[in-house]
Scaffold this active site. Sequence first.
Site, PDB file in Angstrom:
ATOM      1  N   GLU A 112       0.820  -1.215   0.000  1.00 17.32           N
ATOM      2  CA  GLU A 112       0.000   0.000   0.000  1.00 17.32           C
ATOM      3  C   GLU A 112       0.855   1.267   0.000  1.00 17.32           C
ATOM      4  OE1 GLU A 112      -0.654  -2.673   1.860  1.00 17.32           O
ATOM      5  OE2 GLU A 112      -2.553  -3.311   0.984  1.00 17.32           O
ATOM      6  N   HIS A 165     -12.504  -5.018   6.279  1.00 17.62           N
ATOM      7  CA  HIS A 165     -13.011  -4.802   4.919  1.00 17.62           C
ATOM      8  C   HIS A 165     -14.245  -3.903   4.954  1.00 17.62           C
ATOM      9  CE1 HIS A 165     -10.477  -8.278   4.205  1.00 17.62           C
ATOM     10  NE2 HIS A 165     -10.688  -8.212   2.912  1.00 17.62           N
TER      11      HIS A 165
END
Lengths: 321, 361
Positions: free
Chosen positions: A59, A128
């Site tokens: 990321e 999530h």
Amino acid sequence: MMSNMVAAINSALDISMEENKNAVILGEDVGRDGGVFRVTERLLDKYGPDRVIDTPLSETGIIGTAIGMALSGLHPIPEIQFAGFMYLAFDQLISHAARYRTRTRSTWSVPMVVRTPVSGGVKTLEHHAESPEAYYSHSGGLMVVEPSNPYDAKGLLIKAMHMQDPVLFLEPTKLYRLFRQEVPDGSYEVPIGKARIARQGNVLTIITYGTMVHVVEEAVSKKAVDAEIIDLRTINPLDEKTVLDSVEKTGRVLIVHEAQLSFGVGAEIAARIAEKAMFKLNAPIMRVAAPSLPYPFPGYEQFYVPNVRKVSMAIDKIMSA
Amino acid sequence: MIKNVYSGSVDYLQVMDENGKVDGALRPTDIGDDKLIELYRWMSLSRAVDAKVISLQRQGRATTYAPLLGQEATQIGTAAAMSAKDILVPNFRQHGSLLFRGLSLYDFFVYWKGYEDGLVSTKKMNSTPYIVPVSTHLVHAVGIAFTHKYLGTGASVLTYVGDGGTSEGDFYEALNFAGVMKVPIVFVIENNQWAISTPVRKQTAASTLAQKGIAAGMVCTQVDGNDVMAVYKATKESLANTPKGPSLIECLTYRLSFHTTSDDPTKYRTEAEVEDWKKRDPIKRVRLYLESKQLWNASKQQTMEDEQLKTINGAVSKADTFKPDPKSMFETLYSSIPDTLKDEETDALNSGFWQEGTNPV
């Protein structure tokens, strides 16, 4: 044509890649796989691997590299697969994407659109389903956008690509395929920093965004209350004027978001109303939000995410105050 | 079955030793004695500037500052090997590199007096601004290198990281991205042996920092970082190799001063260690060489020092007249100022908060 949010965002990306040869998409699984939600489907075939880049699983690498691309003349569109994984790149977003322009007094700029799915309600694994908009809005420098429908999603994304700023584009997972709406095939902009009045009303102002727009609309419809619903669309910069104009008309305020209650977007809006429209109020400001604890595993979602019942109870309470 | 599937190695390069003795076979062909004098002047200027900021800081006239003392050869040697179109991506200690690339002394002192305004010239000199969070700029450097490959400009990127910085995740992520994307970039590890109080041996179990690039698929070299010709040579060769992909150079140098003006190195290292490294001083060895060739002497040294000090003091005086505009903080955050931020700016302006001398103490 009638489009869901996935198709609308895909169309916005296609238009942006077509009209700006310096636009590139990068992220995990965005190429061959078309993204885990298929938002970037078919773009690799159309624009090739130099412009639709499957990156290593990293990321910080994705956001940091995108910042470098933006600094040097490209207009990258990095995707982080889920907002819950974006904290690894938090430093890049807050310390650099948000700060680079003012660090150099507008000599350098970071034009990029960071896309990531947010919010819950779809029975996912841990991490999530987060709603992190307040973190990214707090220190300034990032524009934070969260659409509630396909039309706004397409227009906001195209607008974001026409700006020279870092824009965080939050896509509610639950709304990706929840419903279809008439969306123009061609290019159009929806302004950033401007809220939408989703429903006109006179006795109560409900300020919300993202997934909660639909929950609020259902609750208002069931209660048959003459409420004005404001869909913020942009979290930062906040459209304070639309909020204050409505509050002056209705005198009652309910703020609804899926993110946690404490230190959230609702707190910011409530404070601004208290500072600037306190004496127009007929009742205390109320907030409906998730409890101040981490997003749970999905078995507990029903006890965590605000729903129509919770919003309806709040409407009853504020209208009887 | 057992078979060897990988073996790697790292070469060490030195051209000029600590006594100024040059290995003629290794000397870069484009560094004649005139060029060497030019590099000597740049290293000396960097050191003089460094001393001036520390002096200003002690007088309360500059911010906290991270000195480069001892690392002049690493910075000037790398910067000198770049072409004008190449992009330099520094961290917070590359004062020598930035000055060599064209940062004016005025801008330099404006910045170190505490004003971002000193960084506005970075873009036109193909350098990014100082970046403080350790290693976080390395991924930017990779993205910039991607752009130049994508646009086919032929420019390469050169970026720096300290020994401590090689322990950060961002360092590995940058190397990995660069290797996979095969972008035109050179990573320079400025191994000055200390990350504040932490020595390299506590930073890693690897025998060199250079070998950290091997796993990312790049060419890795270790050089005497106090030898300006070795640094120049390795950088030049790495830059020439960028069409094929990234490289990594570890420069062995030493932070002769404190980490920053807030640090006290006597708490964690011995004077004997510092004295030992002073023998390997990057500037002294060049002077020994130049004097042995009758190209330098005490008089030339004095003239150079006087001229440099005059230039530095002139820039400091000019920087002292800089007037900050607090509106610039508000007006340059976004491409256009949002209404709510404009309100905050107007409030600050109208409240008298920004007026000099009005603070009730």
